[in-house]
Design a protein around this motif. Structure first.
Motif, PDB file in Angstrom:
ATOM      1  N   VAL A 123      62.059   1.971  49.972  1.00  0.00           N
ATOM      2  CA  VAL A 123      61.986   0.880  50.942  1.00  0.00           C
ATOM      3  C   VAL A 123      63.411   0.567  51.372  1.00  0.00           C
ATOM      4  O   VAL A 123      64.256   0.228  50.540  1.00  0.00           O
ATOM      5  CB  VAL A 123      61.323  -0.376  50.341  1.00  0.00           C
ATOM      6  CG1 VAL A 123      61.053  -1.394  51.439  1.00  0.00           C
ATOM      7  CG2 VAL A 123      60.029  -0.009  49.634  1.00  0.00           C
ATOM      8  N   ASN A 147      60.605   1.198  56.234  1.00  0.00           N
ATOM      9  CA  ASN A 147      61.673   0.272  56.617  1.00  0.00           C
ATOM     10  C   ASN A 147      61.175  -0.746  57.630  1.00  0.00           C
ATOM     11  O   ASN A 147      60.295  -0.443  58.436  1.00  0.00           O
ATOM     12  CB  ASN A 147      62.848   1.067  57.217  1.00  0.00           C
ATOM     13  CG  ASN A 147      64.101   0.221  57.339  1.00  0.00           C
ATOM     14  OD1 ASN A 147      64.485  -0.452  56.370  1.00  0.00           O
ATOM     15  ND2 ASN A 147      64.735   0.230  58.498  1.00  0.00           N
ATOM     16  N   LEU A 171      53.728   0.777  53.488  1.00  0.00           N
ATOM     17  CA  LEU A 171      53.950   0.527  52.050  1.00  0.00           C
ATOM     18  C   LEU A 171      52.728   0.910  51.214  1.00  0.00           C
ATOM     19  O   LEU A 171      52.841   1.063  49.992  1.00  0.00           O
ATOM     20  CB  LEU A 171      54.283  -0.954  51.809  1.00  0.00           C
ATOM     21  CG  LEU A 171      55.701  -1.405  52.167  1.00  0.00           C
ATOM     22  CD1 LEU A 171      55.838  -2.903  51.946  1.00  0.00           C
ATOM     23  CD2 LEU A 171      56.740  -0.651  51.325  1.00  0.00           C
ATOM     24  N   ASN A 182      63.545   0.050  45.641  1.00  0.00           N
ATOM     25  CA  ASN A 182      63.918  -0.969  46.629  1.00  0.00           C
ATOM     26  C   ASN A 182      65.369  -0.771  47.005  1.00  0.00           C
ATOM     27  O   ASN A 182      66.267  -1.037  46.210  1.00  0.00           O
ATOM     28  CB  ASN A 182      63.744  -2.382  46.091  1.00  0.00           C
ATOM     29  CG  ASN A 182      64.283  -3.401  47.097  1.00  0.00           C
ATOM     30  OD1 ASN A 182      64.186  -3.189  48.311  1.00  0.00           O
ATOM     31  ND2 ASN A 182      64.879  -4.479  46.604  1.00  0.00           N
ATOM     32  N   THR A 184      66.494  -2.217  49.892  1.00  0.00           N
ATOM     33  CA  THR A 184      66.817  -3.313  50.815  1.00  0.00           C
ATOM     34  C   THR A 184      67.571  -4.384  50.031  1.00  0.00           C
ATOM     35  O   THR A 184      67.687  -4.309  48.805  1.00  0.00           O
ATOM     36  CB  THR A 184      65.554  -3.966  51.419  1.00  0.00           C
ATOM     37  OG1 THR A 184      64.933  -4.793  50.427  1.00  0.00           O
ATOM     38  CG2 THR A 184      64.562  -2.929  51.921  1.00  0.00           C
ATOM     39  N   THR A 194      60.442 -10.847  47.489  1.00  0.00           N
ATOM     40  CA  THR A 194      60.218  -9.467  47.073  1.00  0.00           C
ATOM     41  C   THR A 194      59.953  -8.607  48.305  1.00  0.00           C
ATOM     42  O   THR A 194      59.321  -9.079  49.265  1.00  0.00           O
ATOM     43  CB  THR A 194      59.044  -9.360  46.081  1.00  0.00           C
ATOM     44  OG1 THR A 194      58.859  -7.985  45.737  1.00  0.00           O
ATOM     45  CG2 THR A 194      57.744  -9.901  46.665  1.00  0.00           C
ATOM     46  N   PRO A 195      60.410  -7.365  48.315  1.00  0.00           N
ATOM     47  CA  PRO A 195      60.175  -6.499  49.476  1.00  0.00           C
ATOM     48  C   PRO A 195      58.789  -5.873  49.464  1.00  0.00           C
ATOM     49  O   PRO A 195      58.346  -5.334  50.474  1.00  0.00           O
ATOM     50  CB  PRO A 195      61.247  -5.419  49.314  1.00  0.00           C
ATOM     51  CG  PRO A 195      61.456  -5.347  47.828  1.00  0.00           C
ATOM     52  CD  PRO A 195      61.276  -6.742  47.312  1.00  0.00           C
ATOM     53  N   VAL A 196      58.099  -5.945  48.304  1.00  0.00           N
ATOM     54  CA  VAL A 196      56.821  -5.229  48.152  1.00  0.00           C
ATOM     55  C   VAL A 196      55.799  -6.161  47.495  1.00  0.00           C
ATOM     56  O   VAL A 196      56.020  -6.622  46.368  1.00  0.00           O
ATOM     57  CB  VAL A 196      57.014  -3.976  47.257  1.00  0.00           C
ATOM     58  CG1 VAL A 196      55.677  -3.311  46.975  1.00  0.00           C
ATOM     59  CG2 VAL A 196      57.973  -2.985  47.911  1.00  0.00           C
ATOM     60  N   ASP A 209      65.030  -1.079  41.278  1.00  0.00           N
ATOM     61  CA  ASP A 209      65.480  -2.075  42.250  1.00  0.00           C
ATOM     62  C   ASP A 209      66.997  -1.985  42.367  1.00  0.00           C
ATOM     63  O   ASP A 209      67.705  -2.167  41.373  1.00  0.00           O
ATOM     64  CB  ASP A 209      65.060  -3.488  41.795  1.00  0.00           C
ATOM     65  CG  ASP A 209      65.121  -4.484  42.945  1.00  0.00           C
ATOM     66  OD1 ASP A 209      65.833  -4.204  43.933  1.00  0.00           O
ATOM     67  OD2 ASP A 209      64.448  -5.528  42.852  1.00  0.00           O
ATOM     68  N   LEU A 219      60.539  -8.433  42.139  1.00  0.00           N
ATOM     69  CA  LEU A 219      59.901  -7.112  42.193  1.00  0.00           C
ATOM     70  C   LEU A 219      59.784  -6.510  40.787  1.00  0.00           C
ATOM     71  O   LEU A 219      58.720  -6.001  40.408  1.00  0.00           O
ATOM     72  CB  LEU A 219      60.718  -6.168  43.095  1.00  0.00           C
ATOM     73  CG  LEU A 219      60.267  -4.703  43.094  1.00  0.00           C
ATOM     74  CD1 LEU A 219      58.848  -4.560  43.632  1.00  0.00           C
ATOM     75  CD2 LEU A 219      61.243  -3.850  43.917  1.00  0.00           C
TER      76      LEU A 219
END
Ligand code: ATR
Length: 267
Positions: A123, A147, A171, A182, A184, A194-196, A209, A219
């Motif tokens: 990600v 992304n 995702l 991760n 990002t 959290t990105p996910v 991460d 995450l």
């Protein structure tokens, strides 16, 4: 005595000095590691000047990783990634490496994660995402890059062998993946972000991460709750530094001493 250092702007809170100085102490290498913060326009003068002064090696961080590519002789991996984070000043001039890539693969391998033949979702498609995607593909993973800006993921995927790219709506590829990275900045200084979403995480996943402030991100907490293997961002930071130490000195790095020094500065 050799002088090594870090070039970036800003570099004030860097953890590289204590980590590398612990390595010098453990191995008896006679060296110091210092930070340099040149003006944005002065990076070429800084690298030329470092070479002229006999500085042995430099790490490079934001915002200079792309700019120094054309100021050094980059090794093939750094050239493909398009970024240099480690410069070795040899007799034939500065040679550029990207040890962020090894930071990703070594961090996962150290936690028992098999890379060859695995399916990985990265990600993020910035500097960290580029290093992760190339590193994992070179290690035999099939890589999908997700992304926020899909065009950046698609562009990166076109350069990475066998990779695919898309937006955050892709995702759901995590359901069938073995590895999630991760790359990002989501979660940095933001323990509630959290990105996910947690619903994508599962027990057959290893989650790395890249964020290490805080060391335990949302995450990683949710990944652990889902039964996944978790690898925090300090491992990536440590192992890119380990790789840089080995490039510079030709010695095996004292990983435990560097890890102890690094973690004593993290909360
Ligand atoms: P780095 O060099 O650390 O990778 P970067 O090049 O600025 O930093 O890249 C940051 C990455 O985090 C990008 O992939 C960015 O997505 P965009 O390409 O769409 O900008 C991603 N990112 C940053 N903030 C984000 C957010 N709130 N949600 C999702 N992705 C985010």
């Amino acid at each position: 005595m050799q002088v090594y250092g870090l070039v970036g702007n800003p570099v004030g809170h860097s953890l590289s000095p204590p980590m590398h100085e612990a390595a010098y102490e453990a191995t008896g290498v006679d060296a110091r590691y210092v930070t340099f913060e040149p003006e944005l326009s002065a990076i070429e003068a800084a690298i030329t000047g470092a070479d002229a002064l006999g500085i042995a090696g430099l790490n490079v961080t934001i915002p200079f990783k792309q700019d120094v590519l054309e100021l050094v002789d980059p090794d093939p991996l750094a050239e493909r990634i398009g970024a240099v984070n480690t410069i070795d000043f040899g007799p034939d001039g500065p040679v550029g490496y990207n040890t962020d890539a090894a930071g990703v693969t070594r961090a996962l391998e150290r936690h028992g994660v098999e890379l060859d033949g695995s399916a990985a979702v990265v990600v993020g498609a910035g500097g960290a995402g580029r290093a992760a995607a190339f590193a994992l593909a070179d290690a035999g993973s099939s890589v999908h890059i997700a992304n926020r800006t899909p065009a950046k993921a698609e562009e990166l995927a076109s350069a990475v062998p066998g990779a695919t790219g898309g937006g955050l709506d892709t995702l759901d590829r995590i359901h069938d993946a073995d590895i999630l990275v991760n790359a990002t900045s989501v979660g940095m200084e933001a323990p509630d972000e959290t990105p996910v979403p947690a619903s994508y995480l599962h027990a057959d996943l290893a989650v790395l991460d890249a964020v290490y402030t805080p060391i335990e991100t949302r995450l990683l907490r949710e990944a652990a709750d889902a039964g996944a293997v978790t690898v925090d961002g300090a491992w990536m930071l440590l192992l890119q530094g380990v790789e840089a130490f080995e490039v510079w000195t030709g010695l095996d790095a004292p990983v435990e001493a560097m890890n102890t020094a690094l973690r004593s500065h993290l909360s």
